[in-house]
Design a protein around this motif. Structure first.
Motif, PDB file in Angstrom:
ATOM      1  N   CYS A  15       0.831  -1.219   0.000  1.00 16.44           N
ATOM      2  CA  CYS A  15       0.000   0.000   0.000  1.00 16.44           C
ATOM      3  C   CYS A  15       0.864   1.267   0.000  1.00 16.44           C
ATOM      4  CB  CYS A  15      -0.930  -0.022   1.212  1.00 16.44           C
ATOM      5  SG  CYS A  15      -2.147  -1.362   1.161  1.00 16.44           S
ATOM      6  N   VAL A  16       1.961   1.236   0.781  1.00 15.68           N
ATOM      7  CA  VAL A  16       2.841   2.414   0.844  1.00 15.68           C
ATOM      8  C   VAL A  16       3.531   2.657  -0.477  1.00 15.68           C
ATOM      9  CG1 VAL A  16       4.939   3.319   1.932  1.00 15.68           C
ATOM     10  CG2 VAL A  16       3.142   2.310   3.330  1.00 15.68           C
ATOM     11  N   CYS A  17       4.011   1.600  -1.112  1.00 13.97           N
ATOM     12  CA  CYS A  17       4.744   1.759  -2.378  1.00 13.97           C
ATOM     13  C   CYS A  17       3.841   2.226  -3.509  1.00 13.97           C
ATOM     14  CB  CYS A  17       5.415   0.444  -2.760  1.00 13.97           C
ATOM     15  SG  CYS A  17       6.760  -0.019  -1.650  1.00 13.97           S
ATOM     16  N   SER A  18       2.546   2.126  -3.346  1.00 11.06           N
ATOM     17  CA  SER A  18       1.654   2.608  -4.398  1.00 11.06           C
ATOM     18  C   SER A  18       1.563   4.140  -4.440  1.00 11.06           C
ATOM     19  CB  SER A  18       0.253   2.009  -4.187  1.00 11.06           C
ATOM     20  OG  SER A  18      -0.289   2.448  -2.942  1.00 11.06           O
ATOM     21  N   LEU A  19       2.064   4.843  -3.399  1.00  8.61           N
ATOM     22  CA  LEU A  19       2.056   6.313  -3.367  1.00  8.61           C
ATOM     23  C   LEU A  19       3.350   6.830  -3.970  1.00  8.61           C
ATOM     24  CD1 LEU A  19       0.706   6.828   0.267  1.00  8.61           C
ATOM     25  CD2 LEU A  19      -0.590   6.850  -1.883  1.00  8.61           C
ATOM     26  N   PRO A  20       3.274   7.870  -4.904  1.00  8.73           N
ATOM     27  CA  PRO A  20       4.509   8.382  -5.575  1.00  8.73           C
ATOM     28  C   PRO A  20       5.519   8.949  -4.601  1.00  8.73           C
ATOM     29  CG  PRO A  20       2.556   9.005  -6.796  1.00  8.73           C
ATOM     30  CD  PRO A  20       2.069   8.416  -5.516  1.00  8.73           C
ATOM     31  N   PRO A  21       5.187   9.794  -3.620  1.00 10.05           N
ATOM     32  CA  PRO A  21       6.235  10.319  -2.710  1.00 10.05           C
ATOM     33  C   PRO A  21       6.941   9.200  -1.963  1.00 10.05           C
ATOM     34  CG  PRO A  21       4.216  11.586  -2.513  1.00 10.05           C
ATOM     35  CD  PRO A  21       3.860  10.403  -3.330  1.00 10.05           C
ATOM     36  N   ALA A  22       6.185   8.266  -1.493  1.00 10.41           N
ATOM     37  CA  ALA A  22       6.829   7.165  -0.761  1.00 10.41           C
ATOM     38  C   ALA A  22       7.704   6.327  -1.673  1.00 10.41           C
ATOM     39  CB  ALA A  22       5.754   6.300  -0.115  1.00 10.41           C
ATOM     40  N   ARG A  23       7.253   6.157  -2.933  1.00  8.15           N
ATOM     41  CA  ARG A  23       8.059   5.384  -3.868  1.00  8.15           C
ATOM     42  C   ARG A  23       9.360   6.101  -4.185  1.00  8.15           C
ATOM     43  NH1 ARG A  23       4.377   4.632  -7.226  1.00  8.15           N
ATOM     44  NH2 ARG A  23       4.877   6.266  -8.755  1.00  8.15           N
ATOM     45  N   LYS A  24       9.342   7.470  -4.245  1.00  6.72           N
ATOM     46  CA  LYS A  24      10.552   8.248  -4.522  1.00  6.72           C
ATOM     47  C   LYS A  24      11.543   8.130  -3.384  1.00  6.72           C
ATOM     48  CE  LYS A  24      12.063  12.876  -5.914  1.00  6.72           C
ATOM     49  NZ  LYS A  24      11.631  14.268  -6.221  1.00  6.72           N
ATOM     50  N   LEU A  61      11.749   5.657  -1.252  1.00  8.35           N
ATOM     51  CA  LEU A  61      12.258   4.292  -1.286  1.00  8.35           C
ATOM     52  C   LEU A  61      13.303   4.113  -2.371  1.00  8.35           C
ATOM     53  CD1 LEU A  61      12.075   1.427  -0.145  1.00  8.35           C
ATOM     54  CD2 LEU A  61      10.235   0.965  -1.776  1.00  8.35           C
ATOM     55  N   HIS A  62      13.086   4.754  -3.511  1.00 12.21           N
ATOM     56  CA  HIS A  62      14.061   4.666  -4.615  1.00 12.21           C
ATOM     57  C   HIS A  62      15.381   5.277  -4.209  1.00 12.21           C
ATOM     58  CE1 HIS A  62      15.997   5.941  -8.412  1.00 12.21           C
ATOM     59  NE2 HIS A  62      15.514   4.767  -8.874  1.00 12.21           N
ATOM     60  N   SER A  63      15.333   6.434  -3.526  1.00  8.54           N
ATOM     61  CA  SER A  63      16.578   7.074  -3.086  1.00  8.54           C
ATOM     62  C   SER A  63      17.305   6.214  -2.063  1.00  8.54           C
ATOM     63  CB  SER A  63      16.246   8.452  -2.496  1.00  8.54           C
ATOM     64  OG  SER A  63      15.603   9.255  -3.468  1.00  8.54           O
TER      65      SER A  63
END
Length: 843
Positions: free
Chosen positions: A643-652, A654-656
């Motif tokens: 659910c968290v990874c589906s949000l763009p800010p959280a995904r960004k 996580l990517h960093s």
């Protein structure tokens, strides 16, 4: 002729000497001496009785020395077995009671200290007078033999005894003496006798204690002659195996014979007497049976002795089977169009079979008119099964041997037995002694009269894949019980079926289990637990038939927890009353067990005699509650992360984070733009690049994949492109391997002078980040600008996303192609003056 007087003379001499022998051989007790003495060199010894005395007699013994005075302190004594009386004088006397049979030695000795010296001795024998000889008989073997007389001597005499046979023909008497060679019976051979005279034999016995004579035996020679055993042979009739003819050959005078025979191994005999001299016909023998025949003969039918038996063993030939097999069947529907018919029959008895049965022929004849013709099948077993179409059949079974076939046994099978009810209240009671009492009541509401009953029983199979041996008995309709004992064994369970016969048709069967005697099982079942939910499913295999001890009446499942001091919990499971006798699995579900607690399980079996031992035990532990909580938390974490990874800010974010955690060797294969010659020259002359230069307007930018050898960065002078051309960054699908290709249309507003600004940003970012040492790309040195070349005044801007080429932290999958990137052939051209690098001016 000289023989005319020689033979009478010999007979006279024989009679004279034998008569003299008879007179000398007689001993009488009246002539026996009343005392006895023994004279020796040192002295004499006397006895008050004769040397042979009956037991229980007192004997007085005396000893006299020749020297009237014994030397020194010596004494004189009389001894019997080293015990006796002693005297100091020259003589001694003593009386002994003799009670033991046999010889007794009395001695006279001088005793001087420990030294004994023999003076004289005397032997006294204790015995019995002879008994009257008994069982006197005389037998002559063959017509030309000599008579041999035998008798019993009676009790032992223990002293010398003489036996004499007195033979008399009325006018003369002969005596034949025999010294005792055997202590229990005597025998003596006589001279040859003739058939015309009557003879009398008396056996006399005598010794020093008395004499006795037997009762006279009177006979003629024909009465004591025993012929030799006859020779005979047996011939069987070719037309009948039960008839035979005996042929024998005996002595010419043997006119009467007898025959006895018996089938082996029977002990009783059948005897037949015949007056025929050479043959006899015998009837009524059993075919294919081993017989023992014996023949004996004698001279006269009413006088004389029978010869010894002569023996002949042979086997009668086979005959055609005489009986019909006892036939029974079972019928079972298989689907809607077929049925399985199983036939069983009993083997013929030995007398009915007529020999060794080679096989059986089974025929199926359909009762419908349009059915196929009769089918025949051959088998060597006493059972046969066949899958047939669903219709009625007439079935016949015949047995055959080497001589022929038996009469056929037939039965009818009909479709549908629902209108033929089974017997009621079938029960089985153990009778012991390998027998079971089966009883039942007649069927209810039968539309067809009952013509009989069939009781069928079979042992529960030791192997479920083998067909059990079926045994049955057919009973009249008046019988409502039967004691079955055929093939019944103790401690064995049997499945019993009872059905009624309705005009030859078998109705429905009622089943019951039975046994002759029972004992507790000798083994327990094998247990197999399976956890299910909050409980456990306990299953087990039935006890093998050989270890059941009878019919299993029920099972007990025992459950005990670890560390518990209480008795284990017991769960009773009754045995199925169904007709299936074969071993099968049983099961029981035990609910509400505590998770995490260790349990032990086992199962026992019971019969009518009691409960057997426990079988194999099993341990199990249900999963604890903490394990379920861990599973729930793990699943919740993965759901929350998705659910968290589906949000763009959280995904960004996580990517960093993941980019920072990746190892640095991931970017070693990426060429660093800061090491390019043009970049270093640009940094060296950064102050001079205040105005645009035409040097940064390349006409072609190449991106090639050279050989994997070290290369150096070089700046190639660009060819001035035509006005209006603009550079594009290619991809894997463009004309080159990621080339920057020119585009012919004119530049759009705002696109000029982007390439130097792009490199300016890349160089600035590369200088700010730590510079890794490239692993396989080297830059030998900055490339010098060609003399006389100046920066161009303007530069066009490239149309590409800055992150698609060289990100700050490079990830290999983001490349548009594979291989090593070199910048030795990059050409830059500008259509306008470049802007200052790093001055922060807008594009």
């Amino acid at each position: 002729m000289p023989f005319a007087w020689i033979v009478p003379s010999a007979l006279w001499l024989l009679m004279h000497f034998t008569a003299e022998a008879c007179r000398r051989g007689i001993m009488t007790s009246s002539k026996a001496a009343r005392g006895s003495a023994e004279i020796c060199g040192k002295g004499n010894m006397t006895a008050s009785t004769a040397r042979a005395i009956p037991c229980g007699t007192n004997v007085t013994l005396s000893c006299h020395l020749r020297d009237l005075r014994p030397p020194g302190r010596c004494r004189v004594g009389i001894f019997l077995n080293d015990s006796g009386v002693r005297s100091r004088g020259p003589s001694v006397s003593r009386t002994f009671l003799v009670n033991t049979h046999g010889r007794h030695t009395f001695t006279c000795k001088t005793v001087c200290g420990d030294t004994k010296s023999l003076v004289c001795g005397i032997d006294i024998k204790c015995g019995n007078p002879p008994d009257e000889p008994g069982n006197v008989s005389c037998i002559q073997t063959g017509m030309d033999g000599h008579p041999l007389c035998t008798w019993d001597k009676g009790r032992l005499t223990y002293i010398d005894t003489m036996y004499v046979i007195r033979l008399s023909n009325g006018t003369h008497e002969w005596c034949f003496s025999e010294e005792s060679l055997n202590e229990t019976f005597g025998s003596l051979a006589l001279s040859r006798l003739n058939f015309d005279s009557n003879y009398t034999v008396v056996v006399s016995a005598s010794n020093k204690l008395g004499n006795a004579s037997s009762q006279p035996l009177t006979f003629m020679l024909i009465d004591i002659v025993k012929p030799h055993p006859p020779d005979f042979s047996v011939e069987f009739d070719s037309s009948s195996a039960t008839n035979c003819t005996f042929y024998w050959h005996s002595e010419a005078q043997a006119q009467h014979c007898r025959l006895r025979y018996r089938p082996l191994p029977r002990h009783s005999w059948s005897t037949v007497e015949t007056f025929s001299s050479d043959q006899f016909h015998l009837h009524g023998l059993e075919p294919d049976t081993a017989y023992e025949f014996q023949v004996s003969c004698k001279i006269h039918p009413e006088r004389g002795l029978w010869s010894d038996w002569s023996t002949n063993q042979t086997r009668t030939p086979e005959a055609e089977p005489r009986g019909t097999v006892d036939l029974w069947y079972r019928q079972q529907d298989v689907g809607s169009q077929q049925q399985n018919i199983s036939l069983f029959w009993k083997a013929l008895s030995k007398s009915e079979a007529g020999g060794r049965i080679l096989g059986y022929t089974v025929t199926f004849e359909a009762l419908e008119q349009q059915s196929p013709p009769t089918e025949s099948h051959h088998t060597t077993q006493t059972s046969y099964s066949r899958l047939t179409p669903r219709r009625g059949y007439r079935i016949t079974v015949t047995a055959q041997n080497s001589r022929g076939r038996s009469p056929p046994a037939s039965t009818l099978t009909h479709l549908g037995i629902q209108d033929l009810p089974p017997p009621q209240q079938v029960s089985a009671v153990a009778m012991g002694n390998s027998s079971i009492l089966v009883s039942w009541n007649p069927p209810l509401r039968s539309a067809v009269p009952v013509s009989g009953y069939v009781v069928e029983w079979a042992e529960t199979p030791r192997n479920p894949h083998l067909e059990p041996q079926h045994t049955w008995a057919k009973l009249p309709p008046s019988n409502l019980s039967a004691v079955i004992a055929e093939h019944i064994k103790d401690y064995t369970c049997y499945q019993i079926h009872v059905c009624a016969l309705y005009q030859g048709r078998a109705g429905q069967a009622a089943s019951v289990r039975g046994y002759s005697s029972a004992q507790a099982p000798s083994a327990g079942p094998q247990v197999f637990p399976t956890p299910r939910g909050s409980g456990v499913l306990v299953s087990w295999e039935e006890i093998p038939a050989a270890q059941r001890g009878g019919c299993i009446t029920g099972y007990r499942v025992y459950l005990r927890s670890e560390g518990s001091q209480r008795r284990p919990q017991a769960y009773a499971v009754p045995a199925g009353p169904g007709p299936g006798p074969g071993p099968g699995p049983g099961s029981l579900y035990l609910p509400d067990l505590r998770p995490g607690l260790l349990y032990e399980l086992w199962v026992t079996g019971s019969t009518a005699a009691g409960e057997g031992p426990r079988g194999s035990s099993a341990r199990l532990r249900l999963p604890a509650a903490e394990g379920w909580m861990t599973l729930v938390l793990t699943c919740s974490f993965f759901v929350f992360s998705a659910c968290v990874c589906s949000l763009p800010p959280a995904r960004k974010v996580l990517h960093s984070l993941l980019s920072a955690l990746l190892p640095q060797w991931q970017s070693k294969a990426i060429p660093d733009p800061a090491n390019a010659t043009w970049a270093k020259s640009f940094m060296a002359t950064k102050g001079e690049l205040s105005s645009p230069s035409s040097l940064f307007l390349p006409s072609t930018v190449g991106f090639e994949e050279p050989e994997p050898t070290p290369v150096e960065d070089a700046f190639v002078p660009p060819e001035p492109p035509g006005l209006g051309d603009k550079l594009l960054v290619g991809s894997a699908g463009s004309s080159g391997h990621g080339d920057w290709a020119p585009e012919s249309p004119g530049p759009e507003p705002g696109d000029e002078q982007q390439l130097p600004e792009l490199y300016q940003r890349l160089v600035v970012e590369a200088m700010e980040l730590p510079q890794p040492e490239p692993g396989y790309i080297s830059s030998p040195g900055p490339a010098e600008l060609p003399p006389g070349t100046e920066p161009a005044g303007e530069r066009p801007e490239l149309q590409c996303h800055p992150l698609s080429l060289f990100p700050a932290t490079f990830v290999p999958p983001a490349l548009c192609c594979e291989g090593n990137l070199t910048l030795d052939r990059v050409k830059l051209s500008c259509s306008s003056s470049p802007r200052g690098v790093g001055d922060g001016s807008p594009a």
